[in-house]
Design a protein around this motif. Sequence first.
Motif, PDB file in Angstrom:
ATOM      1  N   GLY A  33      10.235   4.127  12.844  1.00 33.78           N
ATOM      2  CA  GLY A  33       9.965   5.137  11.830  1.00 33.78           C
ATOM      3  C   GLY A  33       9.135   4.481  10.743  1.00 33.78           C
ATOM      4  N   CYS A  34       8.745   5.259   9.737  1.00 38.31           N
ATOM      5  CA  CYS A  34       7.935   4.712   8.639  1.00 38.31           C
ATOM      6  C   CYS A  34       8.210   5.547   7.396  1.00 38.31           C
ATOM      7  CB  CYS A  34       6.456   4.794   9.011  1.00 38.31           C
ATOM      8  SG  CYS A  34       5.358   4.204   7.705  1.00 38.31           S
ATOM      9  N   LEU A  35       8.423   4.885   6.258  1.00 34.80           N
ATOM     10  CA  LEU A  35       8.736   5.620   5.035  1.00 34.80           C
ATOM     11  C   LEU A  35       7.583   6.524   4.593  1.00 34.80           C
ATOM     12  CD1 LEU A  35      10.585   2.839   2.985  1.00 34.80           C
ATOM     13  CD2 LEU A  35      11.607   4.852   4.071  1.00 34.80           C
ATOM     14  N   SER A  36       6.388   6.278   5.107  1.00 36.85           N
ATOM     15  CA  SER A  36       5.250   7.138   4.774  1.00 36.85           C
ATOM     16  C   SER A  36       5.111   8.321   5.731  1.00 36.85           C
ATOM     17  CB  SER A  36       3.956   6.312   4.764  1.00 36.85           C
ATOM     18  OG  SER A  36       4.010   5.347   3.738  1.00 36.85           O
ATOM     19  N   ASP A  44       0.770  -4.667   9.701  1.00 37.19           N
ATOM     20  CA  ASP A  44      -0.230  -3.646  10.036  1.00 37.19           C
ATOM     21  C   ASP A  44      -0.608  -2.820   8.803  1.00 37.19           C
ATOM     22  OD1 ASP A  44      -0.730  -4.237  12.646  1.00 37.19           O
ATOM     23  OD2 ASP A  44       0.378  -2.557  13.504  1.00 37.19           O
ATOM     24  N   HIS A  45       0.386  -2.457   7.990  1.00 41.59           N
ATOM     25  CA  HIS A  45       0.112  -1.690   6.768  1.00 41.59           C
ATOM     26  C   HIS A  45      -0.909  -2.411   5.875  1.00 41.59           C
ATOM     27  CE1 HIS A  45       2.600   1.875   6.592  1.00 41.59           C
ATOM     28  NE2 HIS A  45       3.682   1.219   6.932  1.00 41.59           N
ATOM     29  N   LEU A  46      -0.834  -3.760   5.851  1.00 42.12           N
ATOM     30  CA  LEU A  46      -1.727  -4.527   4.982  1.00 42.12           C
ATOM     31  C   LEU A  46      -3.171  -4.487   5.483  1.00 42.12           C
ATOM     32  CD1 LEU A  46       0.521  -7.652   4.306  1.00 42.12           C
ATOM     33  CD2 LEU A  46       0.483  -5.460   3.108  1.00 42.12           C
ATOM     34  N   GLN A  61       5.798  -6.906  12.116  1.00 44.83           N
ATOM     35  CA  GLN A  61       4.510  -6.453  12.671  1.00 44.83           C
ATOM     36  C   GLN A  61       4.102  -5.097  12.103  1.00 44.83           C
ATOM     37  OE1 GLN A  61       4.019  -7.256  17.076  1.00 44.83           O
ATOM     38  NE2 GLN A  61       6.122  -7.959  16.853  1.00 44.83           N
ATOM     39  N   HIS A  62       5.078  -4.208  11.947  1.00 47.16           N
ATOM     40  CA  HIS A  62       4.814  -2.880  11.375  1.00 47.16           C
ATOM     41  C   HIS A  62       4.261  -3.020   9.941  1.00 47.16           C
ATOM     42  CE1 HIS A  62       6.109   1.492  10.707  1.00 47.16           C
ATOM     43  NE2 HIS A  62       5.803   1.073   9.499  1.00 47.16           N
ATOM     44  N   GLU A  63       4.901  -3.895   9.156  1.00 42.53           N
ATOM     45  CA  GLU A  63       4.499  -4.038   7.745  1.00 42.53           C
ATOM     46  C   GLU A  63       3.172  -4.791   7.615  1.00 42.53           C
ATOM     47  OE1 GLU A  63       6.047  -2.125   5.902  1.00 42.53           O
ATOM     48  OE2 GLU A  63       7.851  -1.847   7.091  1.00 42.53           O
ATOM     49  N   PRO A  95       0.813  -1.237   0.000  1.00 39.72           N
ATOM     50  CA  PRO A  95       0.000   0.000   0.000  1.00 39.72           C
ATOM     51  C   PRO A  95       0.841   1.279   0.000  1.00 39.72           C
ATOM     52  CG  PRO A  95      -0.741  -1.502   1.726  1.00 39.72           C
ATOM     53  CD  PRO A  95       0.490  -2.117   1.129  1.00 39.72           C
ATOM     54  N   GLN A  96       2.095   1.163   0.453  1.00 43.27           N
ATOM     55  CA  GLN A  96       2.969   2.348   0.486  1.00 43.27           C
ATOM     56  C   GLN A  96       3.408   2.788  -0.911  1.00 43.27           C
ATOM     57  OE1 GLN A  96       5.569   0.630   3.754  1.00 43.27           O
ATOM     58  NE2 GLN A  96       5.559   2.789   4.309  1.00 43.27           N
ATOM     59  N   ILE A  97       3.221   1.900  -1.894  1.00 44.10           N
ATOM     60  CA  ILE A  97       3.487   2.319  -3.275  1.00 44.10           C
ATOM     61  C   ILE A  97       2.173   2.298  -4.072  1.00 44.10           C
ATOM     62  CG2 ILE A  97       5.948   1.802  -3.425  1.00 44.10           C
ATOM     63  CD1 ILE A  97       4.815  -0.893  -4.855  1.00 44.10           C
TER      64      ILE A  97
END
Length: 190
Positions: free
Chosen positions: A104-107, A151-153, A147-149, A50-52
């Motif tokens: 941190g988060c690239l978004s 969560d993005h899904l 876990q961070h990634e 989703p980040q792209i």
Amino acid sequence: MSKLDIVQYGDPGLRKVTSRVIKFDKSLKKLIEDMFETMYASEGIGLAAPQIGVSKRVLVLDVDYPSKRYIDEKTNKEVESYNPLVLINPVIIQKEGQIISKEGCLSFPNVYFDVIRHKKILVRYQDLLGKERKLIAEDDLRCRCIQHEIDHLDGKLFIDKPADATEMKKIIKEAGFENVSSPPSPILIG
Ligand SMILES: [Zn+2]
């Protein structure tokens, strides 16, 4: 391969629950290659589709790059260490304990604060060929990154799990992000 733009907080796609991958075909391989290129170029340790702008259950990570380096025996020079991992349709099937550490988060460029995560997880996922696999991660950067990634899904972001919500909101605001809703309700689709 091509480096893609990373969407920032505010993009509605970051709050959507993504779709399962059904076809393990050439276009999936291309997506994964592009995700790795984008992640490495951005010096991130993880990236979710989703980040792209792709609403699919795909994530890539490499917690060794760029921090870990080793000396190449042949050239005696220091070289970068790569340890890429791709998880497709990942599900956390067991979890225990709690850890708090900075993320941190690239978004969210230039935003770092303490986030609450599980200490140990058992994850079921599929690899690039669609083969079912499992992995255990415990009390390290890889464990938190997965876990961070994941969560993005599910349309969840690290701002939903701060150790200190007041501190997080202050940091977010200082970085120029306004109107942070925490915890938000993800937009459910499909
Ligand atoms: Zn992120």
